[in-house]
Design a protein around this motif. Structure first.
Motif: not given
Lengths: 742, 225
Positions: A267-291
């Motif tokens: 949980d070293w994330l800035d969730c407010d920033f991600i929510e307000e200012h970005t798109l596409g976080f979930d797909k990357v989160a899904e992708h890096v699960r295997e890493w």
């Protein structure tokens, strides 16, 4: 035929590279009669420097301590750059290829040379179509010249085929920045580095390739920063860093994804920033699960514990600055690498604030401005897209032509050579580019030059590529002209003229305009000076992303440079992008980033191995790069004696564990062979490199050129070649090689 | 004009990147054109990229002057020890052999000892020495003690050195890391822990964490730090 007209030895004897140690012309005073405040002619940092001038000669330098970026600091190239003027190899006339003449070239009048160039262009274009004549340009040119080259190709020659040597430099970072941020520029001024808690450096040999940036990093460390360096070698900047991750070349995405994985897990994330200012976080989160850290360690070759430590420092930091350079960009997945780095930055939310930054380190002098104003095959001035109808219309209006008169997108620099092979390109004009040294698999490049029906080179020295030319036009050194350059931070600075071009040499923009006039297409090419070109560039860029409309020569001088975007005279310029409340012409108030919704984009960065991975036949990784005393293809720096002496010949760096296995001792001759070619160099056995990797710097020509060995595989998006990884065999050489090049 | 008292010269080997801008700039001086007086060496390139720049330390009691039979080496009131006077220098090499820092060079072409004189032609008219002006890493710094203390909280200037029985104090300072500012991640470790690439690799480094502290703390550790 554009073959070399004489033996390399004969050409070398006449045209060099010879090494200048002192000023040409004995007994001439070196006391300056004036000091000219200008900038270094070499890398993207564009350090402020004062050149000492005596009459029409540059005779030395004096630090320029007021210029805020470097405050008088210089690297050895800047210190000795003055020796390129008054150089015995300087081209003072136009030359025509003539196998009967000594050294294969005979001088001819400038006017006659220009006439011949125009006639050849007309002949080739009449027979084979406009696109059969191509232009290769360069990112060491000023903004004015870069702008003019793009306009010349599209409006005068009406060819789609123009590209530039930034193709070997900035295009991966540029493409990824546009995909993620909608804009392609360092997000922060370098002053933000010093207040970062963590400085993350991936694939950047800062001490040798951007030496002044070292000071910012050391200052950050004095202020308490932790410095993390990711590199296959312990470079000088890595020597005293806090965490060193010796990555296996070509595996950067895996590391970035692994760090992202740990950021989510902890949980070293800035969730407010991600929510307000970005798109596409979930797909990357899904992708890096295997890493997982384990898998990341297996792929990157970095100890798992170091990966976890890096993630923790990066994850917990309140401020940070991530820097990268060609080390992650020179790959067939260079764009993906950069996107992986940007994902880490976006997830942290640390961008657009003081001490929170991200940047790629621009390589060439005008690596930034050179990619904005239209010499790139898919681009028009102001960072505009040549495929977009509205962008075409805007630029066509400034140029006074119909949008459908503009050619469409061309192809990248390497593809231009493949087009020569296919007979689609028959003629070539080059300026500020030495592809016979700088492109990968350069034996192919040499064969393609041979195949051209006509080749004209504009240059100040007869570099290795220009030796193939039918006509050589004597161009100008940086100190012989004025103009603007956009440096590493996005700051537009001013190059000031110190001396006039010698002999029959001309300022490059005059040469280009003279060719246009000889073609009978003067309209649009009647600028009286660089200032007039800049005024048109300002208009052409207005309203674009790279907006220079409010920048003037006077403001640059008064304000020590102006950061673009600067849309109006009263705009202060933008040193830091993406700040809270900022406005841009794409988002129009919807958000900080340059998309209609104002949001930055995460992109899934999928790992794939290099184009040519190691195997039983070629079991060792070759990676290439630079040394501090040489610059790019060495056209200038291989002619400056004290710089040559500092590191005279390329050496192949290898770990003692590898050297022992190969039976090679320090200083012995070793052959590096790939499926393309081979190169025999002295071994430098050092523990500061991964044992599975060898490193060779690329600045040299002929038998010493490691680009005989490198692979021409390219990134599918950016078309950057994979200079940083190919598979080689290394073995002890039977005998010392013969180098004809000096 | 003497070199102003408030200005000092500071060497910080931890910052040096071996770029040789200092060497190239030093060779530009009109008084010894083409011949750099500053030394810059790799300590052991086979094992590290570490380099060490060395200017004349300008000793308070210069050994070079003390051993000179011809009284050719003069120290000014500002503490700057000058190159040998051409008219007096015998070329005997005493100074070269005696200097504890290995600074003076015998230029056999001229039969003259030459060494760094802190760019006297520049520093005596209010400019900085050329090497410290251009140094891109801050490894060489010319300025006030207040400036260096403000800029570099992690280290402290040291100008007292012990060579066997001989204690030498110098005008030039060496920056030595303070124990309280050991690099983060090193757990307060001091004294040149060298990182082996092979220890950071996945294949061999299961449990070891080797911080990269290659600084020269061991070299210039001194009392009063």
């Amino acid at each position: 035929m554009a073959t070399q007209p004489a033996t390399t030895r004969d050409i070398l004897e006449r045209f060099g590279p010879h090494r200048a140690y002192a000023l040409n012309g004995n007994g001439v005073g070196t006391e300056p009669d004036r000091l000219v405040k200008t900038h270094c002619c070499f890398c993207g940092q564009q350090c402020g420097i004062q050149l000492k001038v005596n009459g029409n000669r540059v005779v030395g330098f004096e630090p320029w301590e007021e210029f805020p970026f470097n405050r008088g600091m210089l690297c050895p190239k800047g210190v000795k750059r003055y020796l390129q003027g008054s150089h015995p190899d300087r081209l003072l006339h136009a030359y025509q290829r003539d196998p009967a003449a000594p050294a294969g070239f005979r001088p001819l009048s400038y006017a006659a040379a220009v006439e011949q160039v125009a006639a050849a262009i007309q002949r080739i274009q009449a027979q084979h179509g406009n696109d059969a004549f191509a232009v290769l340009s360069g990112a060491s040119l000023t903004n004015e010249k870069a702008y003019l080259m793009g306009k010349f190709a599209r409006m005068c020659l009406k060819t789609a085929n123009i590209d530039y040597n930034g193709r070997l430099c900035m295009v991966s970072a540029g493409a990824a920045n546009k995909l993620a941020f909608g804009i392609d520029r360092a997000a922060n001024p370098w002053s933000d580095i010093v207040s970062a808690e963590v400085v993350w450096i991936s694939g950047a040999n800062i001490a040798e390739c951007a030496p002044i940036t070292t000071h910012y990093i050391w200052q950050a460390r004095e202020n308490g920063a932790r410095v993390i360096v990711v590199d296959p070698r312990i470079t000088p900047i890595a020597r005293t860093c806090d965490l060193f991750l010796p990555i296996k070349p070509g595996r950067d995405i895996a590391l970035f994804n692994g760090i992202f994985h740990l950021m989510i897990e902890n949980d070293w994330l800035d969730c407010d920033f991600i929510e307000e200012h970005t798109l596409g976080f979930d797909k990357v989160a899904e992708h890096v699960r295997e890493w997982t850290p384990r898998r990341t360690a297996e792929v990157t070759g970095i100890a798992e514990r170091l990966i976890r430590q890096a993630a923790e420092w990066w994850g917990r930091a309140r401020t940070s600055f991530l820097l990268h350079a060609r080390g992650i960009e020179h790959h067939t997945h260079g764009v993906q690498n950069v996107l992986g780095a940007i994902n880490m930055v976006l997830a942290s939310g640390r961008i657009g604030r003081p001490g929170c930054g991200y940047a790629t380190i621009t390589g060439q002098g005008n690596g930034q401005g050179g990619r904005e104003h239209g010499q790139k095959c898919d681009q028009l001035p102001g960072g505009r897209d040549i495929a977009k109808p509205e962008h075409r219309a805007q630029v066509a209006a400034v140029w006074g032509i119909q949008p459908d008169e503009l050619p469409g997108p061309g192809v990248d620099a390497y593809e231009i050579f493949r087009k020569i092979d296919r007979g689609e390109v028959r003629g070539l004009l080059s300026i500020c580019f030495n592809p016979k040294v700088s492109l990968p698999d350069n034996a192919f490049v040499g064969r393609m030059l041979d195949k051209l029906e006509f080749y004209v080179a504009i240059d100040f020295f007869l570099n290795e590529t220009a030796r193939h030319a039918e006509i050589v036009l004597p161009g100008s050194l940086q100190e012989e002209d004025e103009g603007t350059v956009t440096q590493i931070e996005g700051r537009v600075i001013k190059i000031n003229k110190c001396v006039d071009p010698p002999g029959e040499a001309r300022q490059d923009w005059r040469i280009v305009q003279d060719i246009a006039a000889a073609l009978g297409r003067k309209r649009g090419f009647t600028f009286a000076n660089p200032r007039e070109i800049f005024e048109e560039l300002r208009r052409a860029s207005a309203g674009g992303v790279a907006d220079y409309a409010g920048i003037t020569y006077e403001r640059i001088e008064q304000e020590f440079g102006v950061f673009w975007p600067c849309p109006s005279d009263d705009h202060p310029g933008t040193s830091r992008l993406f700040e809270d409340g900022c406005w841009n012409p794409v988002a129009r108030g919807q958000g900080r980033f340059y998309f209609p919704d104002g949001k930055a984009r995460f992109h899934v960065a999928a790992y794939s191995p290099p184009a040519e991975d190691i195997d039983d036949d070629y079991p060792i990784i070759l990676t290439t790069g630079r040394v501090v005393s040489q610059f790019l293809s060495g056209t200038q720096t291989r002619r400056i004696g004290p710089l040559v002496d500092q590191y005279a010949n390329p050496r192949v760096e290898m770990h003692p564990r590898l050297a022992g296995r190969l039976g090679i001792a320090d200083g012995e001759w070793a052959t590096i062979a790939s499926r393309r070619g081979s190169c025999t160099l002295r071994a430098q056995v050092v523990t500061t490199i991964r044992p599975d990797t060898v490193f060779v710097p690329y600045h040299w020509a002929g038998a010493r050129s490691i680009n005989q060995v490198t692979i021409a595989a390219q990134d599918p998006i950016s078309k950057i070649p994979e200079f940083k990884v190919c598979a080689v065999r290394v073995f002890k050489a039977d005998a010392a090689p013969e180098f004809e090049e000096m | 004009m003497p070199v102003p008292d408030q200005y000092g010269f500071f060497i910080d080997p931890t910052r040096c990147i071996g770029c040789r801008a200092c060497v190239q700039a030093c060779a530009e001086c009109d008084t010894h054109k083409g011949m750099p007086m500053i030394h810059l060496e790799y300590l052991d390139r086979a094992y590290s990229t570490q380099t060490m720049p060395m200017v004349c330390m300008h000793c308070d009691s210069p050994t070079c002057a003390e051993v000179c039979p011809a009284d050719a080496i003069k120290k000014g009131e500002d503490g700057v020890v000058r190159s040998a006077l051409k008219a007096r220098c015998l070329g005997c090499n005493n100074c070269v052999l005696a200097c504890p820092f290995g600074v003076p060079k015998m230029e056999s072409d001229f039969d003259l000892m030459m060494k760094c004189d802190m760019c006297y032609d520049r520093t005596s008219i209010g400019k900085k020495p050329l090497c410290a002006s251009v140094c891109p890493s801050g490894a060489l710094f010319f300025g006030t003690r207040e400036e260096i203390e403000r800029q570099r909280p992690r280290s402290a200037p040291v100008n007292r050195f012990q060579f066997g029985e001989q204690t030498i104090t110098t005008k030039v300072n060496m920056m030595a890391p303070r124990p309280s500012h050991a690099p983060p991640g090193t757990g307060g470790l001091r004294g040149g822990v060298r990182v082996e690439v092979t220890e950071c690799l996945h294949e061999t480094a299961e449990d070891k964490f080797f911080p990269l502290d290659l600084m020269t703390v061991g070299l210039f550790e001194s009392e009063g730090v």
